[in-house]
Design an enzyme around this catalytic site. Structure first.
Site, PDB file in Angstrom:
ATOM      1  N   ASP A   1     -12.099   7.187   3.505  1.00 15.05           N
ATOM      2  CA  ASP A   1     -10.856   6.817   4.347  1.00 15.05           C
ATOM      3  C   ASP A   1     -10.443   5.351   4.257  1.00 15.05           C
ATOM      4  O   ASP A   1      -9.296   4.981   4.673  1.00 15.05           O
ATOM      5  CB  ASP A   1     -11.256   7.361   5.792  1.00 15.05           C
ATOM      6  CG  ASP A   1      -9.945   7.476   6.705  1.00 15.05           C
ATOM      7  OD1 ASP A   1      -8.660   7.281   6.154  1.00 15.05           O
ATOM      8  OD2 ASP A   1      -9.843   7.752   7.798  1.00 15.05           O
TER       9      ASP A   1
ATOM     10  N   LYS B   1      -9.857  12.845   7.901  1.00 14.25           N
ATOM     11  CA  LYS B   1      -9.640  12.292   9.466  1.00 14.25           C
ATOM     12  C   LYS B   1      -9.732  13.572  10.417  1.00 14.25           C
ATOM     13  O   LYS B   1      -9.510  14.570  10.118  1.00 14.25           O
ATOM     14  CB  LYS B   1      -8.150  11.818   9.371  1.00 14.25           C
ATOM     15  CG  LYS B   1      -8.075  10.493   8.601  1.00 14.25           C
ATOM     16  CD  LYS B   1      -6.744  10.057   8.672  1.00 14.25           C
ATOM     17  CE  LYS B   1      -6.648   8.564   8.090  1.00 14.25           C
ATOM     18  NZ  LYS B   1      -7.284   7.617   8.700  1.00 14.25           N
TER      19      LYS B   1
ATOM     20  N   ASP C   1      -2.474  10.201   3.847  1.00 18.59           N
ATOM     21  CA  ASP C   1      -3.839   9.776   3.918  1.00 18.59           C
ATOM     22  C   ASP C   1      -4.498  10.548   4.874  1.00 18.59           C
ATOM     23  O   ASP C   1      -4.607  10.610   5.951  1.00 18.59           O
ATOM     24  CB  ASP C   1      -4.030   8.524   4.503  1.00 18.59           C
ATOM     25  CG  ASP C   1      -5.273   8.010   4.692  1.00 18.59           C
ATOM     26  OD1 ASP C   1      -6.559   8.615   4.033  1.00 18.59           O
ATOM     27  OD2 ASP C   1      -5.641   7.019   5.110  1.00 18.59           O
TER      28      ASP C   1
ATOM     29  N   LYS D   1       1.025  -1.172  -0.011  1.00 20.46           N
ATOM     30  CA  LYS D   1       0.047   0.131  -0.090  1.00 20.46           C
ATOM     31  C   LYS D   1       0.851   1.139   0.121  1.00 20.46           C
ATOM     32  O   LYS D   1       1.594   1.360   1.030  1.00 20.46           O
ATOM     33  CB  LYS D   1      -0.997  -0.018   1.125  1.00 20.46           C
ATOM     34  CG  LYS D   1      -1.832   1.385   1.520  1.00 20.46           C
ATOM     35  CD  LYS D   1      -2.532   1.324   2.698  1.00 20.46           C
ATOM     36  CE  LYS D   1      -3.173   2.529   2.991  1.00 20.46           C
ATOM     37  NZ  LYS D   1      -4.151   2.475   4.066  1.00 20.46           N
TER      38      LYS D   1
ATOM     39  N   ASP E   1       1.734   6.332   5.433  1.00 19.73           N
ATOM     40  CA  ASP E   1       0.708   5.256   4.951  1.00 19.73           C
ATOM     41  C   ASP E   1       1.135   4.619   3.705  1.00 19.73           C
ATOM     42  O   ASP E   1       0.422   3.985   3.173  1.00 19.73           O
ATOM     43  CB  ASP E   1      -0.717   6.093   4.929  1.00 19.73           C
ATOM     44  CG  ASP E   1      -1.879   5.330   5.018  1.00 19.73           C
ATOM     45  OD1 ASP E   1      -1.664   4.174   5.848  1.00 19.73           O
ATOM     46  OD2 ASP E   1      -2.965   5.591   4.455  1.00 19.73           O
TER      47      ASP E   1
ATOM     48  N   GLU F   1      -9.175   3.759   1.856  1.00 22.70           N
ATOM     49  CA  GLU F   1      -8.641   3.740   0.631  1.00 22.70           C
ATOM     50  C   GLU F   1      -7.726   2.851   0.300  1.00 22.70           C
ATOM     51  O   GLU F   1      -7.297   2.477  -0.830  1.00 22.70           O
ATOM     52  CB  GLU F   1      -8.232   5.248   0.377  1.00 22.70           C
ATOM     53  CG  GLU F   1      -6.702   5.537   0.851  1.00 22.70           C
ATOM     54  CD  GLU F   1      -6.514   5.271   2.350  1.00 22.70           C
ATOM     55  OE1 GLU F   1      -7.540   5.382   3.090  1.00 22.70           O
ATOM     56  OE2 GLU F   1      -5.554   4.931   2.822  1.00 22.70           O
TER      57      GLU F   1
ATOM     58  N   ARG G   1      -7.701  -0.333   0.765  1.00 22.91           N
ATOM     59  CA  ARG G   1      -8.148  -1.516   0.102  1.00 22.91           C
ATOM     60  C   ARG G   1      -8.389  -1.276  -1.276  1.00 22.91           C
ATOM     61  O   ARG G   1      -8.629  -2.120  -2.091  1.00 22.91           O
ATOM     62  CB  ARG G   1      -9.290  -1.936   0.848  1.00 22.91           C
ATOM     63  CG  ARG G   1     -10.463  -1.089   1.142  1.00 22.91           C
ATOM     64  CD  ARG G   1     -11.347  -1.630   2.190  1.00 22.91           C
ATOM     65  NE  ARG G   1     -10.920  -0.952   3.432  1.00 22.91           N
ATOM     66  CZ  ARG G   1     -11.464  -1.269   4.593  1.00 22.91           C
ATOM     67  NH1 ARG G   1     -12.729  -1.957   4.856  1.00 22.91           N
ATOM     68  NH2 ARG G   1     -11.063  -0.912   5.586  1.00 22.91           N
TER      69      ARG G   1
HETATM   70  N1  BES Z   1      -4.296   4.584   6.828  1.00 24.68           N
HETATM   71  C1  BES Z   1      -5.490   4.066   7.637  1.00 24.68           C
HETATM   72  C2  BES Z   1      -5.197   3.126   8.677  1.00 24.68           C
HETATM   73  C3  BES Z   1      -4.259   3.417   9.841  1.00 24.68           C
HETATM   74  C4  BES Z   1      -4.708   4.276  11.004  1.00 24.68           C
HETATM   75  C5  BES Z   1      -2.899   3.308   9.768  1.00 24.68           C
HETATM   76  C6  BES Z   1      -3.896   4.630  12.018  1.00 24.68           C
HETATM   77  C7  BES Z   1      -1.894   3.557  10.896  1.00 24.68           C
HETATM   78  C8  BES Z   1      -2.419   4.191  11.956  1.00 24.68           C
HETATM   79  C9  BES Z   1      -6.558   3.505   6.512  1.00 24.68           C
HETATM   80  O1  BES Z   1      -6.576   4.020   5.573  1.00 24.68           O
HETATM   81  C10 BES Z   1      -7.811   4.097   7.244  1.00 24.68           C
HETATM   82  O2  BES Z   1      -8.119   5.319   7.460  1.00 24.68           O
HETATM   83  N2  BES Z   1      -8.849   3.007   7.748  1.00 24.68           N
HETATM   84  C11 BES Z   1      -9.897   3.518   8.317  1.00 24.68           C
HETATM   85  C12 BES Z   1     -10.952   2.380   8.067  1.00 24.68           C
HETATM   86  C13 BES Z   1     -12.349   2.634   8.178  1.00 24.68           C
HETATM   87  C14 BES Z   1     -12.875   4.137   7.582  1.00 24.68           C
HETATM   88  C15 BES Z   1     -13.263   1.420   7.940  1.00 24.68           C
HETATM   89  C16 BES Z   1      -9.669   3.143   9.774  1.00 24.68           C
HETATM   90  O3  BES Z   1      -8.856   2.300  10.353  1.00 24.68           O
HETATM   91  O4  BES Z   1     -10.232   3.957  10.873  1.00 24.68           O
HETATM   92 ZN    ZN Z   2      -4.732   4.696   4.763  1.00 18.76          ZN
HETATM   93 ZN    ZN Z   3      -7.653   5.935   5.231  1.00 22.87          ZN
END
Ligand code: BES
Ligand code: ZN
Ligand code: ZN
Length: 501
Positions: free
Chosen positions: A349, A279, A272, A267, A290, A351, A353
């Protein structure tokens, strides 16, 4: 730092410090320790009997030789109980000792082959652990600090071989350790760089350098090529940012066949923000990392190219910035991935996947025999496993076992998570083939189930490194910031697959 293997007698070495070790509960000193103790008029044994040196893990004692030896200091590193010694403890204690000695202004260090011959640890293992510990422990990211570092550098580390026959294995361990540590440091550098210095185009430039330095084949797809391939999920994420996406493919060929034995997919979200599903501001700066998955697969393939296993590996790193610009993807939008599957966007968010769906679609298009993807995918994985271990998800038990074993060898801990079909239900959409977010529960698993749809029947392992890719403290051979996990695991995996072929 130069790392060499020498055969000089420890009483004759001119250096800033000689690192010895002491095991918890040991009754007496032997070998080099006893000889140096005598030269120091019994200073080491006295500190042991007074209880100052206990041999506890990472206990570092510095004894100044004050002219009694050509070496200025003798350092006693605690390695805990002898029967419980592991290579990771060696990595850790060498890192701690080197960091401390650097702060004391020492620029030349000598060490015995810490732990070799104890608890199945070979000369090669010991030298590799020492090398990794020293190089990774002394890592720091100061590229944007204009003030000169207050401390100097350790310029040379010498590992003492007691016998001529030990030289070769020690050198082999040193060489392999160096490749692995340098690749890990490269991954750390990329992930530590802020997003304005590590855009998708910057990542492509790093890939160019790696291709040149290590004779890897490189392709970088631009937006039009991605459009042609139908990468609608990836392009959907990219459309909110002025930074153009780059789809990086680095290939290593270790066999005469054209088959790709292993695709490493990472990834690569260079920042992000969450996109329209923005966020919260707190800690948003951490989202510069990220792209750690993309950095990891690029660094790993550069190490693989140096170690030359008989296997073909392709690293695929889709690089995209996730911003809420005027063209950005919106919740409710539907995109079509390269495989033809339609995806309803619930959160912009989620993104990672989306870009991985197309990267894995591409890995399948080029008929990779196995896929391992690495991603800072979910906060939920941090909730489940913390920063202690990486979450593993799979459609193939044999492959995940290989990955877990490769991780254990690197001491990069990996824990397999469940993939019961029932978790898939959360990803069902009313208006498209699948949606990109389930309910709030089991988020790491539902994200993996989403990816599984794009892995198809290819043996696949997904590694969620959201918790393990960053460290909030300096500890052993980890620095604050990016860890470079799981570069060493991926390299071990490629070596293991090549060996079993
Ligand atoms: N990059 C984030 C996940 C992440 C969070 C990595 C904190 C490292 C530290 C990912 O893209 C994300 O935002 N995931 C969301 C998914 C949700 C919207 C289903 C999450 O984990 O909140
Ligand atoms: Zn991310
Ligand atoms: Zn994200």
């Amino acid at each position: 730092m130069e790392i060499r293997v020498i055969t000089t007698n420890v009483t004759k070495i001119e250096t800033g410090a000689i690192i010895l070790n002491f095991f918890e509960g040991a009754k007496s000193l032997d070998g080099d320790e006893a000889i140096l103790d005598k030269a120091l008029d019994g200073a080491i044994s006295q500190l042991i009997s007074q209880g100052e040196i206990k041999g506890k893990l990472n206990e570092i004692t510095i004894i100044h030789s004050l002219g009694k030896l050509p070496a200025a200091r003798v350092v006693i590193a605690g390695l805990a109980k002898k029967q419980e010694l592991t290579v990771d403890k060696i990595r850790g204690v060498v890192a701690e000792a080197c960091r401390l000695l650097r702060k004391k202004g020492v620029d030349d260090v000598v060490t015995v082959a810490q732990g070799a011959g104890v608890a199945d640890i070979t000369m090669k293992d010991a030298a590799q652990a020492i090398t990794e510990g020293a190089l990774l422990g002394l890592y720091s990211f100061r590229r944007h600090i204009t003030k000169k570092d207050e401390y100097g550098e350790i310029k040379r580390l010498s590992i003492v071989a007691k016998n001529e026959v030990d030289i070769l294995p020690l050198e082999q361990g040193r060489d392999e350790g160096k490749v692995l540590a340098e690749a890990t440091k490269l991954a750390r550098d990329m992930a530590n760089e802020p997003a304005n210095y590590m855009t998708p185009a910057d990542m492509a430039r790093v890939a160019e350098k790696l291709a040149q330095d290590h004779s890897l084949k490189l392709s970088v797809f631009e937006r039009d090529k991605m459009q042609e391939l139908g990468m609608g999920a990836l392009l959907g994420v990219a459309q909110g940012s002025a930074q153009l996406p780059k789809f990086i493919i680095l290939s290593y060929k270790g066999t005469a066949s054209d088959e790709i034995d292993l695709a490493l997919v990472g990834k690569g979200i260079t920042f992000d923000s969450g996109g329209i599903s923005l966020k919260p501001g707190r800690k948003m700066e951490e989202m510069k990392s990220d792209m750690a998955g993309g950095a990891t697969v690029m660094a790993a393939i550069s190490a693989i190219a140096q170690l030359k296993p008989k296997i073909n590996v392709t690293a695929i790193a889709p690089m995209v910035e996730n911003l809420p610009g005027g063209h950005a993807l919106k919740p409710g939008d539907i995109v079509t991935a390269m495989t033809g599957k339609t995806i309803e966007i619930i959160s912009t968010d989620a993104e990672g996947r989306l870009i991985l769906a197309d990267a894995m679609g591409y890995a399948n298009k080029i008929k990779a025999k196995r896929i391992v993807d690495v991603a800072t995918l979910t906060g939920a994985c941090i909730v489940a496993l913390g920063d202690v271990c990486t979450g593993a998800f799979t459609n193939n038990q044999e492959l995940v076992q290989k990955v877990v074993d490769a991780g254990a060898k690197a001491s990069e801990l990996i824990w397999q998570m469940p993939m019961y079909d029932k978790y898939k239900e959360q990803n069902k959409s009313d208006v498209a083939d699948i949606k990109n977010v389930g309910s709030k529960n089991a988020g790491a698993i539902t994200a993996a189930q989403f990816l599984a749809e794009f892995a198809g029947d290819t043996p696949w392992v997904h590694l969620d490194i959201a918790g393990t890719s960053m460290s909030d403290k300096e500890y052993n051979y980890l620095a604050k910031g990016a860890t470079g996990v799981p570069v060493r695991t991926l390299v071990n995996l490629a070596l293991a697959i090549a060996q079993q072929k």
